[in-house]
Motif scaffolding. Structure first.
Motif, PDB file in Angstrom:
ATOM      1  N   GLU A   2       0.916  -1.323   0.250  1.00  0.00           N
ATOM      2  CA  GLU A   2       0.012   0.218  -0.012  1.00  0.00           C
ATOM      3  C   GLU A   2       0.739   1.283   0.074  1.00  0.00           C
ATOM      4  N   LEU A   3       2.038   1.410   0.731  1.00  0.00           N
ATOM      5  CA  LEU A   3       3.160   2.414   0.633  1.00  0.00           C
ATOM      6  C   LEU A   3       3.654   2.626  -0.606  1.00  0.00           C
ATOM      7  N   ALA A   4       3.867   1.506  -1.488  1.00  0.00           N
ATOM      8  CA  ALA A   4       4.486   1.603  -2.797  1.00  0.00           C
ATOM      9  C   ALA A   4       3.310   2.228  -3.774  1.00  0.00           C
ATOM     10  N   ALA A   5       2.046   2.050  -3.411  1.00  0.00           N
ATOM     11  CA  ALA A   5       1.072   2.383  -4.504  1.00  0.00           C
ATOM     12  C   ALA A   5       0.672   3.838  -4.114  1.00  0.00           C
ATOM     13  N   PHE A   6       1.021   4.171  -2.922  1.00  0.00           N
ATOM     14  CA  PHE A   6       0.730   5.557  -2.403  1.00  0.00           C
ATOM     15  C   PHE A   6       1.685   6.711  -2.822  1.00  0.00           C
ATOM     16  N   VAL A   7       2.864   6.213  -3.128  1.00  0.00           N
ATOM     17  CA  VAL A   7       4.036   7.100  -3.409  1.00  0.00           C
ATOM     18  C   VAL A   7       4.299   6.668  -4.798  1.00  0.00           C
ATOM     19  N   GLN A   8       3.502   5.976  -5.623  1.00  0.00           N
ATOM     20  CA  GLN A   8       3.389   5.533  -7.083  1.00  0.00           C
ATOM     21  C   GLN A   8       4.709   5.128  -7.407  1.00  0.00           C
ATOM     22  N   LYS A  57      12.882  18.311  -9.560  1.00  0.00           N
ATOM     23  CA  LYS A  57      12.514  18.525 -11.168  1.00  0.00           C
ATOM     24  C   LYS A  57      13.598  18.846 -11.972  1.00  0.00           C
ATOM     25  N   GLU A  58      14.509  19.927 -11.354  1.00  0.00           N
ATOM     26  CA  GLU A  58      15.616  20.291 -11.972  1.00  0.00           C
ATOM     27  C   GLU A  58      16.604  18.985 -11.902  1.00  0.00           C
ATOM     28  N   GLY A  86       5.814  17.443  -9.919  1.00  0.00           N
ATOM     29  CA  GLY A  86       5.401  16.576 -11.048  1.00  0.00           C
ATOM     30  C   GLY A  86       6.402  15.655 -11.677  1.00  0.00           C
ATOM     31  N   CYS A  87       7.436  15.265 -10.812  1.00  0.00           N
ATOM     32  CA  CYS A  87       8.537  14.440 -11.228  1.00  0.00           C
ATOM     33  C   CYS A  87       8.615  13.247 -10.401  1.00  0.00           C
ATOM     34  N   GLN A  88       7.881  12.768  -9.881  1.00  0.00           N
ATOM     35  CA  GLN A  88       7.898  11.486  -8.999  1.00  0.00           C
ATOM     36  C   GLN A  88       8.516  10.274  -9.508  1.00  0.00           C
ATOM     37  N   GLU A  89       8.082  10.146 -10.859  1.00  0.00           N
ATOM     38  CA  GLU A  89       8.668   9.058 -11.805  1.00  0.00           C
ATOM     39  C   GLU A  89      10.255   9.098 -11.798  1.00  0.00           C
TER      40      GLU A  89
END
Length: 415
Positions: free
Chosen positions: A98-104, A200-201, A236-239
């Motif tokens: 569930e933690l993994a899903a929460f932080v994508q 992001k940078e 906008g850069c969690q990935e």
């Protein structure tokens, strides 16, 4: 030759040198009563701005019930042993999923303590052929993890992308034609200044350099981003965050934490992180309590919205009053004043004894000499009335400081 204990008696350290004057009041104070914006200190009820209970979950009725019920069912002993040997459970695995899903992220692995987990993860991820590049104002857990590294490391100037690029260029030159790799480490939210790391940078620099990004988001998880998934989501850069660390010690109002990322990396940590494979598993009430806290965070942003109402009010109020709060971009709210260590203790004494306000005092070596930092931590449990009273008190204290009313060669002495 000297006896070890004689040596440490002489080198008490930058903070330890004040222990006799400060212990129990300025350092190691005891706050008593239910965790809330109003707690008892030395027999007095004070307005408390010094707890990282950002979302007010410490005394949330659903949380308290889950904590009590799980403690009654399992006690604090279960499960016994390290997870690899005999300490795993369906609850531990559920929490990681569930933690993994929460932080994508694809997967996550629990750690018993945030500080210990960061140190151990850094040690686990790199070998002597690798190079670490880290922000110069990183938290002590990052610094201590880097100290364990037997290879090269470079600190870049705080949030300075030009400095980071120079460090990356030096790192690439070292690993060229070897099997070495580069790990960049920063924080999502810096706990003293409240500034966000420039995630992001940094992620954008992956187009020019080959490295993996490790983000300590202790102050970001639960408070930053649309869903509370942290600073990467906020920017906008969690990935692009390859290794994400979140602690339970702040928004979760608990203990422990987790590392998240792609499945292969997490599996490597699960089987190689020494702080976990050689330590007893997190007790069941902690795990079940974390599940309940996460459920509330995922179900509603109400607590986060309340938090930000207070954050915006207190930060705007300080700025309108002409007080310096730096470049904070998060709930962490530093108030910077100019003064000496004795003046800092006199201010703190006045705030506690005469204004009924408790907040953290930060002096050298955490901040430069001549700077006093009074750190305010807003929570969802504070009220706008609390904010209004605090702004008035701080304005008066600032005027007293400028008028020299706190000047003294010695610290305030507390009986």
């Amino acid at each position: 030759m000297k006896d070890l204990f004689d040596k440490i008696k002489e080198r008490r350290g930058p903070l330890g040198q004040y222990s006799k004057q400060t212990h129990g009041y300025f350092m190691f104070p005891k706050l008593e009563g239910d965790i809330s914006p109003h707690m008892n200190f030395r027999g007095k009820k004070l307005l408390n701005w010094s707890l990282n209970n950002y979302l007010g979950l410490a005394n949330h009725p659903e949380v308290r019930k889950a904590d009590a019920d799980s403690a009654a069912q399992f006690g604090l002993a279960a499960p016994m042993g390290a997870r690899m040997m005999s300490g795993d459970s369906n609850y531990h695995q559920q929490l990681e999923t569930e933690l993994a899903a929460f932080v994508q992220k694809e997967d996550a692995v629990l750690v018993n303590f945030g500080y210990q987990g960061m140190v151990s993860a850094i040690d686990c991820l790199v070998d002597r052929h690798d190079v670490i590049v880290y922000d110069a104002e990183s938290h002590a857990c990052i610094v201590d993890g880097v100290r364990l590294h037997m290879g090269k490391r470079f600190a870049y100037n705080h949030n300075d992308m030009e400095s980071l690029e120079k460090s990356l260029q030096r790192a690439e030159a070292l690993v060229k034609d070897t099997d070495g790799s580069i790990l960049v480490i920063t924080e999502g939210v810096f706990g003293m200044s409240g500034k966000m790391g420039k995630l992001k940078e940094i992620v954008e620099l992956k187009k020019k350099y080959t490295f993996r990004l490790f983000v300590d988001d202790a102050h970001g998880i639960g408070t930053m981003g649309k869903t509370g998934a942290g600073t990467g989501e906020e920017q906008g850069c969690q990935e692009g965050v390859d290794i994400y660390f979140g602690t339970f010690a702040k928004s979760f109002a608990l203990i422990g934490g987790f590392m998240a990322g792609n499945e292969n990396m997490v599996e490597y940590l699960r089987y190689n992180m020494r702080s976990q494979i050689f330590a007893k598993s997190l007790p069941m009430p902690i795990v079940i309590g974390a599940l309940k806290r996460l459920e509330i965070m995922r179900r509603t942003t109400e607590q986060k919205d309340k938090l930000w109402t207070i954050v915006k009010a207190v930060q705007k109020g300080f700025m309108d009053a002409g007080l310096e709060i730096g470049g904070t971009q998060s709930p962490v709210t530093p108030v910077y004043l100019n003064g000496t260590v004795p003046e800092a203790t006199n201010i703190t004494f006045d705030l506690r004894e005469n204004y009924g306000i408790f907040c953290s005092i930060v002096v050298y070596p955490v901040v430069p000499k001549g700077i006093i930092l009074l750190r305010i931590i807003p929570t969802a449990m504070h009220t706008l009335e609390d904010v209004s009273y605090t702004l008035k008190a701080f304005s008066e204290v600032s005027k007293k400081l400028k008028a020299g009313q706190y000047s003294a060669e010695k610290m305030a002495v507390v009986n």
